[in-house]
Design an enzyme around this catalytic site. Structure first.
Site, PDB file in Angstrom:
ATOM      1  N   TRP A  98       7.654  15.507  -3.763  1.00 51.19           N
ATOM      2  CA  TRP A  98       7.123  16.012  -2.636  1.00 51.19           C
ATOM      3  C   TRP A  98       6.218  17.094  -2.630  1.00 51.19           C
ATOM      4  O   TRP A  98       6.087  18.192  -2.667  1.00 51.19           O
ATOM      5  CB  TRP A  98       8.251  16.604  -1.970  1.00 51.19           C
ATOM      6  N   ASP A 133      10.088  19.790  11.679  1.00 50.03           N
ATOM      7  CA  ASP A 133      11.639  19.952  11.716  1.00 50.03           C
ATOM      8  C   ASP A 133      11.986  20.746  12.869  1.00 50.03           C
ATOM      9  O   ASP A 133      12.761  21.863  12.902  1.00 50.03           O
ATOM     10  CB  ASP A 133      12.167  20.745  10.153  1.00 50.03           C
ATOM     11  N   ASP A 171      11.916  12.606   9.249  1.00 51.53           N
ATOM     12  CA  ASP A 171      12.340  13.005  10.318  1.00 51.53           C
ATOM     13  C   ASP A 171      11.368  13.335  11.709  1.00 51.53           C
ATOM     14  O   ASP A 171      11.770  13.482  12.511  1.00 51.53           O
ATOM     15  CB  ASP A 171      12.651  14.831  10.183  1.00 51.53           C
ATOM     16  N   TRP A 217      22.437   8.811  12.830  1.00 51.24           N
ATOM     17  CA  TRP A 217      21.408   9.558  13.515  1.00 51.24           C
ATOM     18  C   TRP A 217      21.129   9.250  14.985  1.00 51.24           C
ATOM     19  O   TRP A 217      21.452   9.679  15.942  1.00 51.24           O
ATOM     20  CB  TRP A 217      20.112  10.237  12.459  1.00 51.24           C
ATOM     21  N   ASN A 245      20.145  11.846   3.158  1.00 51.46           N
ATOM     22  CA  ASN A 245      21.426  11.621   4.041  1.00 51.46           C
ATOM     23  C   ASN A 245      22.362  10.803   2.749  1.00 51.46           C
ATOM     24  O   ASN A 245      21.840  10.475   1.759  1.00 51.46           O
ATOM     25  CB  ASN A 245      21.360  11.030   5.173  1.00 51.46           C
ATOM     26  N   TRP A 288      26.541  17.859   6.837  1.00 50.09           N
ATOM     27  CA  TRP A 288      25.179  17.229   6.122  1.00 50.09           C
ATOM     28  C   TRP A 288      24.680  18.122   5.100  1.00 50.09           C
ATOM     29  O   TRP A 288      23.801  17.817   4.250  1.00 50.09           O
ATOM     30  CB  TRP A 288      24.066  17.089   7.325  1.00 50.09           C
ATOM     31  N   LYS A 316      15.357  11.792  -2.053  1.00 52.82           N
ATOM     32  CA  LYS A 316      15.852  13.185  -2.034  1.00 52.82           C
ATOM     33  C   LYS A 316      16.264  13.380  -3.462  1.00 52.82           C
ATOM     34  O   LYS A 316      16.699  12.663  -3.977  1.00 52.82           O
ATOM     35  CB  LYS A 316      17.044  13.265  -0.968  1.00 52.82           C
ATOM     36  N   GLU A 320      19.019  19.149  -5.724  1.00 48.36           N
ATOM     37  CA  GLU A 320      18.060  20.244  -4.906  1.00 48.36           C
ATOM     38  C   GLU A 320      18.970  20.479  -3.653  1.00 48.36           C
ATOM     39  O   GLU A 320      19.374  19.587  -3.026  1.00 48.36           O
ATOM     40  CB  GLU A 320      16.804  19.572  -4.697  1.00 48.36           C
ATOM     41  N   ASP A 322      20.419  21.407   0.069  1.00 52.54           N
ATOM     42  CA  ASP A 322      20.117  21.257   1.378  1.00 52.54           C
ATOM     43  C   ASP A 322      19.651  22.523   2.013  1.00 52.54           C
ATOM     44  O   ASP A 322      19.345  22.716   3.293  1.00 52.54           O
ATOM     45  CB  ASP A 322      21.264  20.447   2.177  1.00 52.54           C
TER      46      ASP A 322
END
EC number: 3.2.1.-
Length: 347
Positions: A98, A133, A171, A217, A245, A288, A316, A320, A322
């Site tokens: 990322w 976000d 997202d 979602w 997720n 979550w 993901k 790490e 959330d």
């Protein structure tokens, strides 16, 4: 956190340079002169391409200096050999990079050069859309359209002609579909993502997948069809599901097939990094966020058993955080105890 953040609609994103395990050095490099910064960047890149490795059966690049790999080394040296061996279930697998900050190039170059040593495909996440976000825990992103175009251009340039999968803007489109992103930003978002797809697809060996949330979602896939069309899905290779997720792979495949039929039969990839035990039972509170008892999912592979599912990926980075819940550090920070729990719970 706003009232609308719940177990169905919001997940944390790794939005920091921990994506490559050494990104904290970026601050030090930026505080010096241009020459010092260049030397520091060169040193980081050199460190990141050491000890090329790739587990059998996967075409994807393994970062030999990820936080998990460093933790394995530390535990071996401190006498925790059994824990180190368990944590190799994470450290020995490929997961996404990322790139963070205003200059994504050095992180992509490091992944690119490391992947080249093993003829591997790097998996990258572009996560810098303006108004990211909905202004919440992973808020931020580019401060203007012009800067986003510059950033995505640098992102693409540094891939060069190497093999890459890019998951584009986690997202961003689900937050349009669920109403979290204010309506005044929708047209800008469609425009920038569409342009990003076109720019990334200029790289000859780059595949691009637009993030499309998960089946828990946006439960009606039809709600995502128009945002995907407006954002360039026709030019992309497909869409990505379950990023960060815990939804089961079979449910993602079923959902992906329905969504694919609405967007030109496009293919998809699924994040299986932490879905081995599915989601935490119950839908309230922070189900979550660092849920206990979860497990690693299927290892990254292109052998999915479904003609529309191009790959299972660890998008993901397992281990790490959330976010600051259940005793965890800030979002994106390495949390060795949680990582060990994921690895131990894996069958």
């Amino acid at each position: 956190m706003t009232a609308r953040r719940n177990a169905r609609t919001i997940r944390r994103r790794s939005a920091i340079a921990a994506a490559l395990g050494t990104a904290l050095a970026l601050t030090a490099a930026c505080s010096g002169g241009a020459e010092d910064a260049g030397q520091a960047s060169d040193a980081r890149e050199a460190a990141l391409v050491q000890s090329p490795q790739k587990p059998a059966g996967t075409p994807f690049w393994v970062d030999p200096n990820s936080p998990a790999a460093q933790q394995v080394k530390q535990w071996r040296q401190s006498g925790r050999a059994s824990d180190a061996e368990v944590l190799r279930r994470i450290a020995d697998q490929p997961f996404a990079v990322w790139p963070a900050g205003d200059e994504p190039g050095w992180q992509i170059r490091a992944a690119r050069d490391g992947a080249a040593k093993t003829n591997s495909t790097m998996v990258l996440v572009a996560y810098n859309i303006p108004h990211r976000d909905c202004g919440q825990h992973s808020a931020g992103g580019a401060h203007s359209e012009a800067f986003y175009r510059q950033w995505i251009g640098a992102f693409a340039d540094n891939i060069e002609d190497k093999k890459a999968i890019v998951v584009l803007e986690p997202d961003a489109l689900p937050h349009v579909a669920d109403g979290c992103t204010p309506a005044e930003y929708h047209e800008q978002r469609f425009r920038l993502i569409s342009e990003a797809v076109a720019r990334l697809k200029k790289q000859p060996n780059t595949k691009v997948y637009l993030d499309a949330g998960n089946p828990d979602w946006i439960r009606n896939p039809g709600d995502l069809a128009q945002p995907l069309w407006r954002s360039g899905i026709a030019q992309a290779d497909g869409f990505a599901l379950n990023v960060a997720n815990f939804q089961p792979t079979a449910e993602n495949i079923a959902y992906g097939r329905k969504l694919s039929a609405l967007v030109g039969n496009k293919h998809f990839v699924i994040d299986t990094s932490r879905n081995g035990n599915g989601p935490l039972p119950g839908r309230g509170g922070e189900a979550w966020c660092n849920p206990p008892g979860r497990a690693l999912g299927a290892a990254p592979t292109t052998k999915t058993g479904d003609k529309l599912a191009d790959a299972f990926l660890w998008i993901k980075r397992p281990g790490e955080s959330d976010g600051e819940c259940r005793g965890g550090p800030p979002a994106g920070k390495w949390w060795p105890d949680y990582a060990l729990g994921l690895a131990r719970n894996t069958k």
